[in-house]
Design a protein around this motif. Structure first.
Motif, PDB file in Angstrom:
ATOM      1  N   LEU A   1       0.830  -1.210   0.000  1.00  0.00           N
ATOM      2  CA  LEU A   1       0.000   0.000   0.000  1.00  0.00           C
ATOM      3  C   LEU A   1       0.862   1.256   0.000  1.00  0.00           C
ATOM      4  O   LEU A   1       0.489   2.271  -0.602  1.00  0.00           O
TER       5      LEU A   1
ATOM      6  N   ASN B   1       1.218  -2.049   5.536  1.00  0.00           N
ATOM      7  CA  ASN B   1      -0.158  -2.225   5.048  1.00  0.00           C
ATOM      8  C   ASN B   1      -1.168  -2.065   6.184  1.00  0.00           C
ATOM      9  O   ASN B   1      -2.227  -1.443   6.013  1.00  0.00           O
ATOM     10  N   ASP B   2      -0.857  -2.642   7.340  1.00  0.00           N
ATOM     11  CA  ASP B   2      -1.763  -2.524   8.488  1.00  0.00           C
ATOM     12  C   ASP B   2      -1.916  -1.075   8.920  1.00  0.00           C
ATOM     13  O   ASP B   2      -2.994  -0.661   9.364  1.00  0.00           O
TER      14      ASP B   2
ATOM     15  N   THR C   1      -4.266   0.608   6.497  1.00  0.00           N
ATOM     16  CA  THR C   1      -5.618   0.091   6.727  1.00  0.00           C
ATOM     17  C   THR C   1      -6.234   0.730   7.964  1.00  0.00           C
ATOM     18  O   THR C   1      -7.398   1.149   7.953  1.00  0.00           O
ATOM     19  N   ALA C   2      -5.451   0.828   9.041  1.00  0.00           N
ATOM     20  CA  ALA C   2      -5.946   1.443  10.271  1.00  0.00           C
ATOM     21  C   ALA C   2      -6.291   2.913  10.074  1.00  0.00           C
ATOM     22  O   ALA C   2      -7.178   3.453  10.750  1.00  0.00           O
TER      23      ALA C   2
ATOM     24  N   GLY D   1      -7.626   4.075   7.391  1.00  0.00           N
ATOM     25  CA  GLY D   1      -8.802   4.180   6.542  1.00  0.00           C
ATOM     26  C   GLY D   1      -8.549   3.942   5.068  1.00  0.00           C
ATOM     27  O   GLY D   1      -9.467   4.084   4.252  1.00  0.00           O
ATOM     28  N   TRP D   2      -7.328   3.551   4.710  1.00  0.00           N
ATOM     29  CA  TRP D   2      -7.004   3.266   3.308  1.00  0.00           C
ATOM     30  C   TRP D   2      -6.585   1.805   3.210  1.00  0.00           C
ATOM     31  O   TRP D   2      -5.416   1.462   3.376  1.00  0.00           O
ATOM     32  N   SER D   3      -7.531   0.949   2.923  1.00  0.00           N
ATOM     33  CA  SER D   3      -7.274  -0.491   2.966  1.00  0.00           C
ATOM     34  C   SER D   3      -6.962  -1.101   1.604  1.00  0.00           C
ATOM     35  O   SER D   3      -6.771  -2.308   1.497  1.00  0.00           O
ATOM     36  N   SER D   4      -6.897  -0.291   0.578  1.00  0.00           N
ATOM     37  CA  SER D   4      -6.614  -0.818  -0.764  1.00  0.00           C
ATOM     38  C   SER D   4      -5.922   0.252  -1.598  1.00  0.00           C
ATOM     39  O   SER D   4      -5.959   1.444  -1.274  1.00  0.00           O
TER      40      SER D   4
END
Length: 327
Positions: A48, A75-76, A79-80, A82-85
């Protein structure tokens, strides 16, 4: 750049970065093969981060000779935040573009070789300060940037170093801690207390300060229901309330985890009011022997939690808390 073009560029990856002619190898291509951008490309836990760099074109910067030191969120971490992709990052390009130059330093800085000290200032790629803690106690050795732990550090590349952080770093948007308080609607009553107490000018300048700002619900709990009610309170009482929630120094939550007594798992902080606040470490349920945060104790012994942490301002740090400390 259109999303389709960005995705195409990402799919081509290292092939594009390493392209060269048989007759002449360009210097940029040498660095692209083994430089920071290529290290990010080859690390699955930074996939990411790769999207974030490509969509903002900072992968081009980190493919140049440099040297640079990257603080790449895992990546985590993305994701935390708010951007998981990759698609989510592409949609948020404007926000990410402002954020990414705060994730690298111009120069090769070995974080593990920094002195043992709290919040040593380094200059990020956007010109703003980053605060790096390198600390050891009997149970932990940690490198922390702006309160965010660095999980992998000083991975070499031909044009610098790559680090992986457990969280996203956010550029400074507030000049001072009072402005940071005023920027959060959930802190409007504490902001009114700072203004009505006559102390706002003190926290616009000077410092650094660490502010534990009670949310509006904390005031509601003692019968103060509106901002107007705060403005009608006695000035001396408001000064006592405000000073009971501010300490000198720039302290992120992880700083207190590192400073705490390793047996009692507590730390005592002297506030500007003269009161002493006790902080207790909160165990991390996912990592044995680690701690996820702190709770604070009121004068009556009640526990107060952190609802928002590590909001960095020009002259300090603001944390939001669930209750009044002097209640």
């Amino acid at each position: 750049m259109e999303p389709k073009k960005i995705i195409t560029r990402l799919m081509m990856g290292v092939v594009l970065l390493t392209a060269c002619t048989k007759d002449k190898v360009q210097p940029e291509n040498i660095y692209a093969k083994t430089g920071i951008a290529a290290v990010v490309n080859s690390n699955f836990s930074l996939s990411l981060c790769r999207y974030a760099l490509v969509t903002t074109h900072y992968d081009d910067t980190l493919s140049k000779p440099g040297p640079y030191t990257l603080l790449g969120p895992s990546n985590d971490a993305f994701t935390a935040a708010g951007w998981s992709s990759g698609a989510a990052l592409i949609r948020a390009t404007d926000s990410i573009r402002a954020m990414m130059p705060y994730h690298f330093i111009r120069g090769a800085i070995k974080l593990d070789s920094l002195p043992m000290a709290f919040n040593q200032p380094l200059t990020a790629g956007n010109g703003q300060p980053l605060y790096v803690t390198h600390w050891v106690n009997s149970r932990d050795t940690a490198i922390v940037v702006n309160g965010v732990r660095v999980s992998t550090f000083d991975k070499p590349a031909t044009n610098g170093l790559v680090n992986i952080t457990d969280g996203v770093l956010y550029p400074i948007v507030y000049n001072d801690v009072q402005q940071a308080v005023s920027g959060d609607p959930a802190l409007s009553m504490f902001n009114a207390a700072i203004i009505q107490s006559g102390l706002a000018a003190d926290y616009n300048t000077g410092g650094p300060y660490t502010v534990f700002a009670p949310v509006n619900a904390a005031f509601n709990a003692i019968g103060v229901m509106t901002v107007d009610s705060v403005y009608k309170m006695d000035v001396s009482k408001l000064q006592k309330i405000v000073k009971a929630h501010i300490a000198t120094g720039r302290n992120f939550i992880y700083d207190y985890i590192l400073k705490a007594d390793v047996t009692a798992n507590t730390y005592q902080e002297h506030m500007l009011s003269g009161a002493i606040s006790t902080f207790t470490l909160v165990p991390d349920p996912l990592r044995q022997g680690r701690f996820a945060g702190i709770t604070l104790q009121t004068a009556s012994g009640a526990s107060v939690s952190i609802s928002r942490k590590n909001i960095l301002a020009g002259n300090g740090v603001v944390h939001s808390i669930s209750g009044l400390l002097n209640n």
